[in-house]
Design a protein around this motif. Structure first.
Motif, short mmCIF file in Angstrom:
data_model
loop_
_atom_site.label_atom_id
_atom_site.label_comp_id
_atom_site.label_asym_id
_atom_site.label_seq_id
_atom_site.Cartn_x
_atom_site.Cartn_y
_atom_site.Cartn_z
N HIS A 236 0.83 -1.21 0.00
CA HIS A 236 0.00 0.00 0.00
C HIS A 236 0.86 1.26 0.00
O HIS A 236 0.51 2.26 -0.65
CB HIS A 236 -0.93 -0.03 1.21
N VAL A 279 -2.88 -1.87 8.49
CA VAL A 279 -3.62 -2.76 7.59
C VAL A 279 -4.49 -3.72 8.39
O VAL A 279 -4.22 -3.98 9.57
CB VAL A 279 -2.65 -3.57 6.69
N ARG A 282 -7.89 -9.75 6.01
CA ARG A 282 -9.23 -10.18 5.62
C ARG A 282 -9.13 -11.44 4.77
O ARG A 282 -8.20 -11.58 3.96
CB ARG A 282 -9.95 -9.07 4.83
N THR A 302 -5.92 -11.36 2.31
CA THR A 302 -5.47 -10.09 1.79
C THR A 302 -5.38 -9.09 2.94
O THR A 302 -5.78 -9.39 4.08
CB THR A 302 -6.39 -9.57 0.68
N TYR A 303 -4.84 -7.92 2.65
CA TYR A 303 -4.68 -6.88 3.67
C TYR A 303 -5.23 -5.57 3.15
O TYR A 303 -4.73 -5.03 2.17
CB TYR A 303 -3.21 -6.73 4.08
N GLU A 304 -6.28 -5.09 3.82
CA GLU A 304 -6.88 -3.80 3.45
C GLU A 304 -6.13 -2.67 4.14
O GLU A 304 -5.67 -2.80 5.27
CB GLU A 304 -8.35 -3.76 3.87
#
Length: 313
Positions: A236, A279, A282, A302-304
């Motif tokens: 990110h 993060v 999820r 995954t990582y938001e």
């Protein structure tokens, strides 16, 4: 590999056959934060055929398998069989060359050695200073392990052939690197940067950028050896900062949220000082298997992005 061969229909796209890489593209699976936990790599030249499992299917004696297992366990290393591509010309030899690669941040290095047979590997691994020499050349591993997953062979071998045509001494086909559905998978050593969905048409450019100290953030699955949450934070941050430097955004600290175990804040070495990236882990259920041979569905992690530098997206 000709320009015409790059435009022919891809066998992996055959609608009559399930292919995990096709399904992953259709789902638009996030590829970041999926690099393996390896801090080092043990590469052993082997012509094949390769079994489903790299070490167990290599035909090595129990003593050699035990020595390799012990070395990898002691050094947090990932074992890979490697071989030259057909484009390289020179045949690959069982028990020929081997390499130990350190991918830890600040310790990046490659050491090459040679043994007359696999039976000599235990002694060589016991004394790396005597059995290997340092190398300044990068190493490009392309997963082409078709017996592990068909997508790795179908998509990986063309990438390996193109890379070998431009960087013959640096390019090797290799066994399973993880993330079959992201084929073609390329590992850039010594940094341990794992790339996914690398097109054959972009392979040479990927190598040239790495040699110049840069990487395309859109292809980066992560840096091996770093925790998945750290890989997610780096992803990110790379996108937000348009950061392409291979060595950028080294992790400085990791803090887990006591109230929410899924949330992690990673402090990175930013271009203007420390940068905090938060993060959230999820899991995404998949309606189809994640590998060609899985036979059942699963979920993917995954990582938001929650916040970057104190700012929420």
């Amino acid at each position: 590999m000709t320009a015409d061969s790059l435009t022919r229909p891809d066998p992996a796209d055959d609608p009559a056959t399930f292919r995990c890489s096709v399904a992953a593209r259709e789902r638009d699976d996030p590829l970041f934060a999926s690099a393996p936990p390896a801090r080092r790599w043990l590469l052993v030249e082997h012509p094949g055929p390769w079994g489903f499992q790299a070490l167990g299917g290599a035909g090595f004696s129990p003593a050699v398998v035990e020595a390799i297992d012990a070395f990898c366990g002691a050094h947090e290393a990932r074992f890979q069989l490697i071989r030259r591509t057909a484009a390289r010309g020179a045949p690959t030899e069982a028990g020929g060359r081997f390499a130990v690669v350190d991918s830890r941040i600040g310790h990046e290095s490659v050491r090459w050695g040679r043994v007359d047979s696999p039976e000599a590997l235990p002694a060589a691994l016991a004394d790396l200073e005597a059995s290997t020499e340092p190398s300044d050349e990068p190493v490009y591993l392309v997963c082409a392990h078709g017996r592990h997953d068909a997508c790795c062979a179908v998509r990986g071998r063309p990438v390996a052939a193109v890379l070998a045509s431009g960087f013959a001494d640096r390019t090797w086909e290799t066994t399973h690197t993880g993330g079959d559905r992201f084929a073609a998978n390329v590992v850039l050593l010594p940094h341990g940067l794992v790339l996914g969905r690398v097109p054959a048409t972009d392979a040479v450019g990927v190598a040239e950028r790495y040699a110049a100290g840069e990487v395309d953030p859109r292809l980066v699955r992560g840096r091996a050896g770093l925790a998945p949450a750290v890989q997610g934070a780096q992803h990110h941050a790379r996108l937000a900062l348009d950061e392409h430097s291979v060595d950028a955004l080294a992790p400085l600290a990791v803090t887990n949220d006591e109230a929410d175990p899924a949330v992690t804040t990673v402090r990175l070495a930013g271009p203007d000082g420390p940068l905090d990236v938060t993060v959230r882990e999820r899991w995404i259920p998949s309606a189809t298997p994640l590998t060609c041979s899985a036979g059942r569905t699963a979920s993917m992690r995954t990582y938001e992005l929650v916040a970057l530098g104190g700012t929420r997206p």
